[in-house]
Design a protein around this motif. Sequence first.
Motif, PDB file in Angstrom:
ATOM      1  N   ALA A  25      -6.926  -2.288   0.950  1.00 51.03           N
ATOM      2  CA  ALA A  25      -5.553  -2.199   1.467  1.00 51.03           C
ATOM      3  C   ALA A  25      -4.713  -3.344   0.927  1.00 51.03           C
ATOM      4  CB  ALA A  25      -5.567  -2.236   2.987  1.00 51.03           C
ATOM      5  N   LEU A  26      -5.248  -4.560   0.993  1.00 47.84           N
ATOM      6  CA  LEU A  26      -4.444  -5.718   0.628  1.00 47.84           C
ATOM      7  C   LEU A  26      -4.250  -5.834  -0.878  1.00 47.84           C
ATOM      8  CD1 LEU A  26      -5.842  -8.273   3.167  1.00 47.84           C
ATOM      9  CD2 LEU A  26      -3.521  -7.399   3.047  1.00 47.84           C
ATOM     10  N   VAL A  27      -5.157  -5.285  -1.664  1.00 42.13           N
ATOM     11  CA  VAL A  27      -4.963  -5.380  -3.110  1.00 42.13           C
ATOM     12  C   VAL A  27      -4.129  -4.215  -3.608  1.00 42.13           C
ATOM     13  CG1 VAL A  27      -6.128  -5.343  -5.325  1.00 42.13           C
ATOM     14  CG2 VAL A  27      -7.070  -6.688  -3.461  1.00 42.13           C
ATOM     15  N   PHE A  28      -4.616  -2.994  -3.393  1.00 39.19           N
ATOM     16  CA  PHE A  28      -3.929  -1.846  -3.972  1.00 39.19           C
ATOM     17  C   PHE A  28      -2.748  -1.383  -3.143  1.00 39.19           C
ATOM     18  CE2 PHE A  28      -6.226  -1.277  -7.671  1.00 39.19           C
ATOM     19  CZ  PHE A  28      -7.543  -1.586  -7.430  1.00 39.19           C
ATOM     20  N   GLY A  29      -2.845  -1.577  -1.845  1.00 36.94           N
ATOM     21  CA  GLY A  29      -1.695  -1.221  -1.025  1.00 36.94           C
ATOM     22  C   GLY A  29      -0.488  -2.053  -1.408  1.00 36.94           C
ATOM     23  N   ALA A 144     -14.267   3.035   2.759  1.00 33.65           N
ATOM     24  CA  ALA A 144     -13.637   1.779   2.357  1.00 33.65           C
ATOM     25  C   ALA A 144     -12.367   2.039   1.567  1.00 33.65           C
ATOM     26  CB  ALA A 144     -14.609   0.952   1.536  1.00 33.65           C
ATOM     27  N   LEU A 145     -12.409   3.060   0.691  1.00 32.98           N
ATOM     28  CA  LEU A 145     -11.251   3.299  -0.159  1.00 32.98           C
ATOM     29  C   LEU A 145     -10.095   3.955   0.590  1.00 32.98           C
ATOM     30  CD1 LEU A 145     -12.955   4.337  -3.460  1.00 32.98           C
ATOM     31  CD2 LEU A 145     -11.746   2.241  -2.958  1.00 32.98           C
ATOM     32  N   THR A 146     -10.355   4.465   1.813  1.00 32.89           N
ATOM     33  CA  THR A 146      -9.207   4.989   2.570  1.00 32.89           C
ATOM     34  C   THR A 146      -8.209   3.875   2.851  1.00 32.89           C
ATOM     35  OG1 THR A 146     -10.392   4.623   4.623  1.00 32.89           O
ATOM     36  CG2 THR A 146     -10.452   6.838   3.714  1.00 32.89           C
ATOM     37  N   GLY A 147      -8.670   2.648   2.745  1.00 34.07           N
ATOM     38  CA  GLY A 147      -7.756   1.536   2.933  1.00 34.07           C
ATOM     39  C   GLY A 147      -6.572   1.592   1.992  1.00 34.07           C
ATOM     40  N   VAL A 148      -6.803   2.079   0.776  1.00 36.03           N
ATOM     41  CA  VAL A 148      -5.721   2.161  -0.192  1.00 36.03           C
ATOM     42  C   VAL A 148      -4.652   3.126   0.312  1.00 36.03           C
ATOM     43  CG1 VAL A 148      -5.149   2.617  -2.571  1.00 36.03           C
ATOM     44  CG2 VAL A 148      -7.384   1.756  -2.006  1.00 36.03           C
ATOM     45  N   GLY A 149      -5.096   4.315   0.729  1.00 34.01           N
ATOM     46  CA  GLY A 149      -4.138   5.328   1.153  1.00 34.01           C
ATOM     47  C   GLY A 149      -3.382   4.923   2.403  1.00 34.01           C
ATOM     48  N   LEU A 150      -4.132   4.433   3.406  1.00 33.19           N
ATOM     49  CA  LEU A 150      -3.482   4.064   4.670  1.00 33.19           C
ATOM     50  C   LEU A 150      -2.492   2.927   4.464  1.00 33.19           C
ATOM     51  CD1 LEU A 150      -6.393   4.314   7.237  1.00 33.19           C
ATOM     52  CD2 LEU A 150      -4.314   5.666   7.161  1.00 33.19           C
ATOM     53  N   SER A 151      -2.864   2.009   3.587  1.00 32.99           N
ATOM     54  CA  SER A 151      -1.964   0.872   3.414  1.00 32.99           C
ATOM     55  C   SER A 151      -0.697   1.288   2.699  1.00 32.99           C
ATOM     56  CB  SER A 151      -2.661  -0.239   2.649  1.00 32.99           C
ATOM     57  OG  SER A 151      -3.005   0.228   1.377  1.00 32.99           O
ATOM     58  N   SER A 152      -0.797   2.270   1.780  1.00 27.62           N
ATOM     59  CA  SER A 152       0.439   2.721   1.137  1.00 27.62           C
ATOM     60  C   SER A 152       1.399   3.259   2.181  1.00 27.62           C
ATOM     61  CB  SER A 152       0.157   3.821   0.120  1.00 27.62           C
ATOM     62  OG  SER A 152      -0.859   3.446  -0.733  1.00 27.62           O
ATOM     63  N   PHE A 153       0.839   3.986   3.176  1.00 28.05           N
ATOM     64  CA  PHE A 153       1.640   4.470   4.284  1.00 28.05           C
ATOM     65  C   PHE A 153       2.316   3.337   5.027  1.00 28.05           C
ATOM     66  CE2 PHE A 153       2.027   8.627   5.196  1.00 28.05           C
ATOM     67  CZ  PHE A 153       0.856   9.342   5.188  1.00 28.05           C
ATOM     68  N   ALA A 154       1.475   2.349   5.385  1.00 25.18           N
ATOM     69  CA  ALA A 154       1.960   1.316   6.293  1.00 25.18           C
ATOM     70  C   ALA A 154       2.794   0.281   5.566  1.00 25.18           C
ATOM     71  CB  ALA A 154       0.778   0.650   6.986  1.00 25.18           C
ATOM     72  N   PHE A 155       2.378  -0.070   4.343  1.00 25.01           N
ATOM     73  CA  PHE A 155       3.016  -1.215   3.711  1.00 25.01           C
ATOM     74  C   PHE A 155       4.402  -0.917   3.189  1.00 25.01           C
ATOM     75  CE2 PHE A 155      -0.266  -3.555   4.833  1.00 25.01           C
ATOM     76  CZ  PHE A 155      -1.180  -4.069   3.920  1.00 25.01           C
ATOM     77  N   ALA A 156       4.625   0.302   2.705  1.00 17.91           N
ATOM     78  CA  ALA A 156       5.952   0.571   2.144  1.00 17.91           C
ATOM     79  C   ALA A 156       7.046   0.403   3.204  1.00 17.91           C
ATOM     80  CB  ALA A 156       5.990   1.941   1.493  1.00 17.91           C
ATOM     81  N   PRO A 157       6.923   1.046   4.381  1.00 18.76           N
ATOM     82  CA  PRO A 157       7.953   0.784   5.393  1.00 18.76           C
ATOM     83  C   PRO A 157       7.936  -0.659   5.886  1.00 18.76           C
ATOM     84  CG  PRO A 157       6.584   2.639   6.048  1.00 18.76           C
ATOM     85  CD  PRO A 157       5.975   2.074   4.826  1.00 18.76           C
ATOM     86  N   LEU A 158       6.732  -1.268   5.953  1.00 22.43           N
ATOM     87  CA  LEU A 158       6.655  -2.651   6.426  1.00 22.43           C
ATOM     88  C   LEU A 158       7.395  -3.571   5.481  1.00 22.43           C
ATOM     89  CD1 LEU A 158       5.328  -4.756   8.364  1.00 22.43           C
ATOM     90  CD2 LEU A 158       3.507  -4.957   6.689  1.00 22.43           C
ATOM     91  N   PHE A 159       7.140  -3.407   4.164  1.00 18.90           N
ATOM     92  CA  PHE A 159       7.808  -4.261   3.189  1.00 18.90           C
ATOM     93  C   PHE A 159       9.308  -4.024   3.234  1.00 18.90           C
ATOM     94  CE2 PHE A 159       3.874  -5.539   2.338  1.00 18.90           C
ATOM     95  CZ  PHE A 159       3.293  -5.379   1.089  1.00 18.90           C
ATOM     96  N   GLN A 160       9.702  -2.762   3.398  1.00 19.94           N
ATOM     97  CA  GLN A 160      11.124  -2.448   3.462  1.00 19.94           C
ATOM     98  C   GLN A 160      11.754  -3.174   4.649  1.00 19.94           C
ATOM     99  OE1 GLN A 160      12.450  -0.178   1.040  1.00 19.94           O
ATOM    100  NE2 GLN A 160      14.254  -1.237   1.783  1.00 19.94           N
ATOM    101  N   TRP A 161      11.043  -3.176   5.755  1.00 21.62           N
ATOM    102  CA  TRP A 161      11.563  -3.852   6.948  1.00 21.62           C
ATOM    103  C   TRP A 161      11.640  -5.358   6.728  1.00 21.62           C
ATOM    104  CZ3 TRP A 161       8.752  -6.860  10.730  1.00 21.62           C
ATOM    105  CH2 TRP A 161       9.471  -7.130  11.889  1.00 21.62           C
TER     106      TRP A 161
END
Lengths: 425, 371
Positions: A25-29, A144-161
């Motif tokens: 999540a933290l790398v690829f997200g 483990a790799l679901t972290g990539v997908g979930l983080s894309s969900f969470a991080f894009a709006p988070l970063f935008q905020w």
Amino acid sequence: MAHRAEPPDGGWGWMVVLSAFFQSALVFGVLRSFGVFFVELVAAFEEQAARVSWIASIGIAVQQFGSPVGSALSTKYGPRPVVMAGGILAASGMLLASLATTLTHLYLSIGLLSGSGWALTFTPTLACLSRYFSRRRSLATGLALTGVGLSSFAFAPLFQWLVSLYAWRGALLLVSALSLHLVACGALLRPLSLMEDPVVGGPGAQLTSLLHHGPFLRYTVALTLINTGYFIPYVHLIAHLQDLDWDPLSAAFLVSVVAISDLVGRVASGWLGDAVPGPVARLLMLWTTLTGVSLALLPVAHTPTALMALAVAYGFTSGALTPVAFSVLPELVGTGRIYCGLGLVQMVESIGGLLGAPLSGYLRDVTGNYTASFVVAGSFLLAGSGILMTLPHFCSLASTSKPQDRIREAVETKVSLSKEEPEED
Amino acid sequence: CLGINITLFSPSFCYCHYRRDRNTVFLDSRSRTLKALFIKYIVSPFTSLPIREETTTKHFNSSLETPNISLTVSPFTSLPIREETTTKHFNSSLETPNISLTVSPFTNLPIREETTTKHFNPSLETLNISLTVRSSVPVEKNITLERPSNIELTCQFITSGNVNSVNVTWKKGNKQLENIHTNATGSILYTQYMFIITDSKQMGSYSCFLEEEKEQRGTFNFKVPEVQGKNKPLITYVGDSVVLICKCQHCSSLNWTWYSNNGSAQVPIDVQMNDKYEIKGTNANETRLKITHLSEDNKGSYWCRAAFPLGESEQRVELVVLSYLVPLKPFLGIAAEVVIVVAVILLYETHTQKKKKLTDDGKEFEQIEQL
């Protein structure tokens, strides 16, 4: 410490899964959600889009080219210190980026520093995960790799905020704080020693033996081709939708749907990879072929329903091929050589990743739409899956290799290498 | 006989008076042609009496020519000695002359000629805008206009079919407009109003009305183009530079000016004063204000104003300037949390390893004892 005969397949292994989950999540997200910063940086530095997008490209390139370094270091010192050091590097890269005054600062801080930090984290963690599991390896990798997908969900709006509150400088500072959690993830990676470790020797010996391993080399080529086609839709799907006059809200919705199907695909494929007997390479070939087909058909779809169905299919199949791709490697080279093997594979396949997006962009500029680039991406994937058919035991029903086989194979390779060395008297 | 008014065939003996009306240009309203009668008199040199009359009638198509005919009369003989005709040629797509002749009721002589010509400037573009009004629901159309143009407004009404009982009017605000052309085919009534918009006073709303049992109405709203700024405030840090952008789609403005907010008043930004402000315009569609070396008192509202030939339009951009300490506090909080988590993990591990070692030692001890 006693060397184990078999990977634990559970126990502390699940904590390693958790650690790998957060790390991916933290790398690829972060890398995938970098698009949020992209817009802000173009405005802040008054630079062209192409020059700003080099930041992410350099970061990805350093992460992938630096993978062998991470692997070699973790073979020698174990994954824990390497990953923790990588976390500190990645976080400090982002911290320096928040103070940047020119674009070059960003190339060096995010691209070089954070990139090398990521290189030291991701590959050793996945390799460590492969060592902790054998029967449930695909499932563990998939989870483990679901972290990539979930983080894309969470991080894009988070970063935008974060950007809306603190602008890009403050947001990068807080992403740096987020990246510090890589250190915590690294702390979770307890060292594990398996029986084949002393046999395969140090990093140098492992690398040499790998480079002489025929199936490994063919697998690397296949993954490179797959990588070339894999990343293209992520970059160009939204642009393609804009070309088709979709409104931004529906386009974002479609991307979310693709991300969800990507997640589901990862877990489903992980479970399937363990449940189905025989070499996992066959499943990889199946998913790769399906991804290639869905990509090639994507430009043909014009109605929203067809487009959405193909996008969901692409998401599912491309998510499905990731855990399986990582699971094939231990079967080929054994868990003893997994660190170096994974590092080498990542380094070579990064060439494909680097070439893929600019090639697709070039095709778009030349032809005026994304049809050619999607078809080319699909064909790269199909070519890769073709090469996968040449891997050993492809057609047999034999299960994954046992530890005794792996040790025997490792010893044989070492012996054959020493025979090949010229006799010096 | 010095008079200009000459009377012809006067029963009086003063034959030097010729009636000018026979040499007059007059407008035949039925055929819409201008006619000029020229009557020539051949006068006997001995008796000074006219012996022959020659009449020539010139017809003029009013859409092409409007002749000016002047007769120069000899002061001695009061006979016309020279005829001068100047013809003005009108290109009908450029000018529509309205010529009205007011004729005195007593002498039937024209006493006043008025020519009003509406000029359509061929260097301006012409906009044809039309509306269809079907029921008593009023129809509106918004038109953005930035430079002077010829305007042709057309309203299409659907009537009940009885053309005679309808009354069509055009209004701008409360003022009734003239020079409207109306025609009807079947039950569809077309009414057209042509004019030129040259300055901001002519912008606004123009309405066409159809008076029947129910009033039907169509409105054309003329506005200058809108300027787009940014809806969300721009966030920057102390020491940074920022670029404020105002854009105007589909328009080419003549002049952009920037204002900053000083309390409640708008203060224009002077670019020459210092290096801090720089106004760059990459093209006429947008303007950029670059502010360097930001400090906390630079925050607030900035206004960009676009001046068109037909009016002005402005937009607001908000700027927020933060200090670096603002995001630093959450950063330090999260960093502290990470340190704590790492410590917990490592301590837990050493704890379990110690436990394991104790039990292993215990087992070894037992094995040694058994031996």
